[in-house]
Scaffold this active site. Structure first.
Site, PDB file in Angstrom:
ATOM      1  N   GLU A 111       1.378 -21.538 -32.482  1.00 20.45           N
ATOM      2  CA  GLU A 111       1.538 -20.358 -31.622  1.00 20.45           C
ATOM      3  C   GLU A 111       2.829 -20.503 -30.833  1.00 20.45           C
ATOM      4  O   GLU A 111       3.517 -21.519 -30.944  1.00 20.45           O
ATOM      5  CB  GLU A 111       0.330 -20.220 -30.678  1.00 20.45           C
ATOM      6  N   HIS A 225      -0.254 -11.689 -21.009  1.00 19.13           N
ATOM      7  CA  HIS A 225      -0.103 -11.945 -22.450  1.00 19.13           C
ATOM      8  C   HIS A 225       0.820 -10.882 -23.045  1.00 19.13           C
ATOM      9  O   HIS A 225       0.653  -9.687 -22.756  1.00 19.13           O
ATOM     10  CB  HIS A 225      -1.463 -11.913 -23.147  1.00 19.13           C
ATOM     11  N   ARG A 266       4.914 -17.326 -23.233  1.00 16.32           N
ATOM     12  CA  ARG A 266       4.313 -16.028 -22.921  1.00 16.32           C
ATOM     13  C   ARG A 266       4.979 -15.282 -21.777  1.00 16.32           C
ATOM     14  O   ARG A 266       5.193 -14.077 -21.861  1.00 16.32           O
ATOM     15  CB  ARG A 266       2.841 -16.248 -22.549  1.00 16.32           C
ATOM     16  N   HIS A 327      -3.968 -11.802 -18.594  1.00 18.41           N
ATOM     17  CA  HIS A 327      -4.712 -12.564 -19.601  1.00 18.41           C
ATOM     18  C   HIS A 327      -5.366 -13.826 -19.056  1.00 18.41           C
ATOM     19  O   HIS A 327      -6.509 -14.116 -19.373  1.00 18.41           O
ATOM     20  CB  HIS A 327      -3.740 -12.938 -20.725  1.00 18.41           C
ATOM     21  N   ARG A 362       0.699 -21.196 -18.909  1.00 16.19           N
ATOM     22  CA  ARG A 362      -0.103 -21.998 -19.847  1.00 16.19           C
ATOM     23  C   ARG A 362       0.441 -21.918 -21.269  1.00 16.19           C
ATOM     24  O   ARG A 362       0.761 -20.831 -21.753  1.00 16.19           O
ATOM     25  CB  ARG A 362      -1.543 -21.494 -19.839  1.00 16.19           C
TER      26      ARG A 362
HETATM   27  C1  LIG Z   1      -9.091 -12.350 -25.448  1.00 22.00           C
HETATM   28  C2  LIG Z   1      -8.894 -13.795 -25.093  1.00 22.00           C
HETATM   29  C3  LIG Z   1      -8.432 -14.688 -26.041  1.00 22.00           C
HETATM   30  C4  LIG Z   1      -8.257 -16.034 -25.718  1.00 22.00           C
HETATM   31  N1  LIG Z   1      -7.836 -16.895 -26.689  1.00 22.00           N
HETATM   32  C5  LIG Z   1      -7.748 -18.217 -26.389  1.00 22.00           C
HETATM   33  C6  LIG Z   1      -7.418 -19.163 -27.403  1.00 22.00           C
HETATM   34  O1  LIG Z   1      -7.240 -18.824 -28.574  1.00 22.00           O
HETATM   35  N2  LIG Z   1      -7.331 -20.477 -27.042  1.00 22.00           N
HETATM   36  C7  LIG Z   1      -7.538 -20.918 -25.761  1.00 22.00           C
HETATM   37  O2  LIG Z   1      -7.436 -22.126 -25.506  1.00 22.00           O
HETATM   38  N3  LIG Z   1      -7.872 -20.024 -24.789  1.00 22.00           N
HETATM   39  C8  LIG Z   1      -7.992 -18.712 -25.063  1.00 22.00           C
HETATM   40  N4  LIG Z   1      -8.347 -17.825 -24.094  1.00 22.00           N
HETATM   41  C9  LIG Z   1      -8.655 -18.344 -22.742  1.00 22.00           C
HETATM   42  C10 LIG Z   1     -10.034 -19.008 -22.742  1.00 22.00           C
HETATM   43  O3  LIG Z   1     -10.918 -18.276 -23.566  1.00 22.00           O
HETATM   44  C11 LIG Z   1     -10.616 -19.070 -21.343  1.00 22.00           C
HETATM   45  O4  LIG Z   1      -9.663 -19.537 -20.423  1.00 22.00           O
HETATM   46  C12 LIG Z   1     -11.799 -20.023 -21.299  1.00 22.00           C
HETATM   47  O5  LIG Z   1     -12.728 -19.694 -22.299  1.00 22.00           O
HETATM   48  C13 LIG Z   1     -12.459 -19.979 -19.926  1.00 22.00           C
HETATM   49  O6  LIG Z   1     -13.705 -20.611 -19.992  1.00 22.00           O
HETATM   50  P1  LIG Z   1     -14.552 -20.734 -18.674  1.00 22.00           P
HETATM   51  O7  LIG Z   1     -15.757 -21.563 -19.016  1.00 22.00           O
HETATM   52  O8  LIG Z   1     -13.706 -21.210 -17.557  1.00 22.00           O
HETATM   53  O9  LIG Z   1     -14.957 -19.225 -18.279  1.00 22.00           O
HETATM   54  P2  LIG Z   1     -15.591 -18.011 -19.076  1.00 22.00           P
HETATM   55  O10 LIG Z   1     -15.816 -18.305 -20.499  1.00 22.00           O
HETATM   56  O11 LIG Z   1     -14.817 -16.800 -18.751  1.00 22.00           O
HETATM   57  O12 LIG Z   1     -17.040 -17.880 -18.407  1.00 22.00           O
HETATM   58  C14 LIG Z   1     -17.205 -17.497 -17.063  1.00 22.00           C
HETATM   59  C15 LIG Z   1     -18.696 -17.401 -16.776  1.00 22.00           C
HETATM   60  O13 LIG Z   1     -18.937 -17.281 -15.382  1.00 22.00           O
HETATM   61  C16 LIG Z   1     -19.904 -16.272 -15.140  1.00 22.00           C
HETATM   62  N5  LIG Z   1     -19.754 -15.794 -13.755  1.00 22.00           N
HETATM   63  C17 LIG Z   1     -18.629 -15.338 -13.148  1.00 22.00           C
HETATM   64  N6  LIG Z   1     -18.883 -15.059 -11.857  1.00 22.00           N
HETATM   65  C18 LIG Z   1     -20.202 -15.329 -11.652  1.00 22.00           C
HETATM   66  C19 LIG Z   1     -21.079 -15.244 -10.529  1.00 22.00           C
HETATM   67  N7  LIG Z   1     -20.660 -14.841  -9.314  1.00 22.00           N
HETATM   68  N8  LIG Z   1     -22.392 -15.574 -10.694  1.00 22.00           N
HETATM   69  C20 LIG Z   1     -22.849 -15.990 -11.902  1.00 22.00           C
HETATM   70  N9  LIG Z   1     -22.064 -16.104 -12.996  1.00 22.00           N
HETATM   71  C21 LIG Z   1     -20.753 -15.792 -12.863  1.00 22.00           C
HETATM   72  C22 LIG Z   1     -19.623 -15.249 -16.220  1.00 22.00           C
HETATM   73  O14 LIG Z   1     -20.682 -14.369 -16.402  1.00 22.00           O
HETATM   74  C23 LIG Z   1     -19.376 -16.171 -17.416  1.00 22.00           C
HETATM   75  O15 LIG Z   1     -20.603 -16.606 -17.961  1.00 22.00           O
HETATM   76  C24 LIG Z   1      -8.528 -16.481 -24.401  1.00 22.00           C
HETATM   77  C25 LIG Z   1      -8.993 -15.572 -23.445  1.00 22.00           C
HETATM   78  C26 LIG Z   1      -9.178 -14.245 -23.768  1.00 22.00           C
HETATM   79  C27 LIG Z   1      -9.663 -13.303 -22.720  1.00 22.00           C
END
Ligand SMILES: Cc1cc2nc3c(=O)[nH]c(=O)nc-3n(C[C@H](O)[C@H](O)[C@H](O)COP(=O)(O)OP(=O)(O)OC[C@H]3O[C@@H](n4cnc5c(N)ncnc54)[C@H](O)[C@@H]3O)c2cc1C
Length: 424
Positions: A111, A225, A266, A327, A362
């Site tokens: 990428e 993004h 990015r 993003h 990032r």
């Molecule tokens: C479209 C897209 C494509 C991406 N592609 C990539 C990729 O190819 N490679 C890569 O490394 N990264 C990628 N990313 C980034 C990556 O997916 C995220 O940074 C990562 O998955 C974040 O994980 P997380 O566990 O921190 O949060 P998330 O997976 O966002 O989960 C957050 C959780 O917290 C919960 N929550 C929030 N607030 C509250 C609250 N007050 N009470 C209870 N629950 C709450 C939500 O409901 C959810 O369950 C991408 C992101 C997007 C949006």
């Protein structure tokens, strides 16, 4: 109905929350999510996850990460992430995650801003593959109680120990006591009109931590993004993964002239696209996926192909209109290399946290890896620290005050006001 005492409360069912839970065996865990279990950004990740493929790639992986981050990265955090990458991928495979392989060996894709191919992927739905497999394992664990549609409102802090959480579930508020609380609430996309994130990801950990005077780091480091599908309608923006450009897709302005190198970091590329759009007075630029060829488009990017087609653009014979959108959040609640905040028993994971690993920008596909690596380190730290249960829970929740704090935090994230802690 929720019980009122747990060893650990985990807020969020994305990769960071799930992987932490799986690494906390023998602990009584409550895991909650604001929405449905599968509604989080982890399920949306497309492009892939970085891995150190061999020792020869170490310096280059490090350099690519810190160059993309404008050399503002925390070097120890970057080294920790890279050093744990192989172990993390081994764990994922053990949980049943499948990555693209040929003759039993990983295929690596590339990428923007990567100087070599070092990204593992599963078609263009890598996040769904990883997160759904972790979720299935969590569901099998008897020590973990999973509750959806339950919202964290606040945390309890007493004598610099986090003693539990205030959770709203089915219109009732529960004060839940725990030895440790892990906030894995994801990014801040819900603060923006145009974002690739789920709109319910509104930086809740930031708001709650701000109330309790817990420090942030890099508060206004927000990633835009370069390429999301241009749509007239409102709502979540569909991402056209960077690996599409990594594999050879080209960008054009409205006169069908190329105006930027497609694999720039990015932030730089987003700015060039926005400048081009301003110069031309256009609402988007164009992305040409045809140089990839039919078989790569259909085998590597079936989801992107399908979504573009549904929106009237067949990537096999048409250009796709693309526009930059919010993003990713590089900033967050300040944590150490074990994901621990300044408060005992309070950990922040994944996109909600900032240990400085991404610096100012990032590098693609480092986010899933970072979320997983530092979630496991948090789990190890919890087990090693072995805090006793403290029962004192201070109730200080006030809806109007939280709203005021939310407005202020949102302005700081967007860079509209200077960052400062309340220090009450
Ligand atoms: C479209 C897209 C494509 C991406 N592609 C990539 C990729 O190819 N490679 C890569 O490394 N990264 C990628 N990313 C980034 C990556 O997916 C995220 O940074 C990562 O998955 C974040 O994980 P997380 O566990 O921190 O949060 P998330 O997976 O966002 O989960 C957050 C959780 O917290 C919960 N929550 C929030 N607030 C509250 C609250 N007050 N009470 C209870 N629950 C709450 C939500 O409901 C959810 O369950 C991408 C992101 C997007 C949006």
């Amino acid at each position: 109905m929720l019980n009122n005492v747990y060893d650990v409360i985990i807020v969020g069912t994305g990769v960071s929350g799930l992987y932490a839970a799986l690494n906390l065996e023998n602990q009584k865990i409550l895991m909650i999510t604001k929405a449905k279990l599968e509604e989080n950004d982890s399920f949306l990740a497309q492009g892939g996850i970085c891995m150190l493929k061999d020792e020869n790639d170490y310096d280059s992986f490090l350099e690519d990460t810190i160059k993309a981050g404008h050399y503002e990265n925390d070097i120890e955090a970057v080294k920790t992430m890279i050093n744990h990458s192989r172990e993390t991928i081994n764990d994922l495979e053990k949980y049943g995650v499948e990555f693209a392989k040929k003759d039993g060996k990983f295929i690596f894709t590339k990428e923007g801003a990567h100087s070599t191919n070092r990204i593992l992927y599963h078609e263009d739905i890598t996040g769904k593959e990883i997160t759904s497999k972790l979720l299935a394992k969590v569901k099998d664990r008897e020590n973990i109680e999973l509750v959806e549609n339950a919202t964290l409102l606040d945390i309890f802090i007493s004598d610099n120990y986090c003693t539990g959480a205030l959770i709203r579930y089915q219109n009732k508020d529960y004060c839940i006591n725990a030895k440790n609380v892990l906030l894995a609430t994801g990014g801040v996309g819900g603060m923006y009109n145009n974002s690739t994130n789920y709109p319910h990801l509104t930086g809740d950990s930031l708001v709650i931590c701000y109330k309790h005077n817990i420090e942030f780091k890099n508060v206004n480091y927000v990633q835009i993004h370069p390429t999301t599908l241009y749509q007239e309608t409102k709502g979540r923006r569909f991402l056209i993964s960077e690996s599409v450009r990594g594999e050879g897709a080209l960008l054009y302005n409205s006169k069908y002239e190329r105006f930027a190198k497609e694999t720039l970091p990015r932030d730089i590329l987003s700015n060039l696209i926005l400048e081009e759009m301003k110069k031309e007075g256009s609402k988007h630029v164009w992305l040409d996926m045809r140089p990839l060829g039919k078989s790569v488009i259909l085998s590597h990017f079936p989801n992107i192909y399908k979504t573009c087609k549904e929106n009237g653009y067949d990537p096999l014979n048409k250009l796709i209109p693309v526009v930059p959108a919010q993003h990713y959040y590089m900033g967050g609640v300040k944590v150490d290399l074990n994901s621990k905040t300044s408060v005992n028993g309070l950990y922040v994971l994944g996109e909600a946290a900032c240990n400085g690993v991404h610096g100012k920008n990032r590098l693609a596909s480092n986010s899933l890896l970072e979320s997983l690596v530092f979630a496991k380190l948090a789990a190890r730290n919890i087990i090693a620290t072995n805090l006793p249960l403290r029962k004192d829970m201070n109730y200080t929740y006030n809806e109007d005050e939280m709203k005021r704090i939310r407005d202020k935090v949102e302005k700081m994230v967007k860079g509209e006001i200077e960052y400062e802690l309340p220090r009450n």
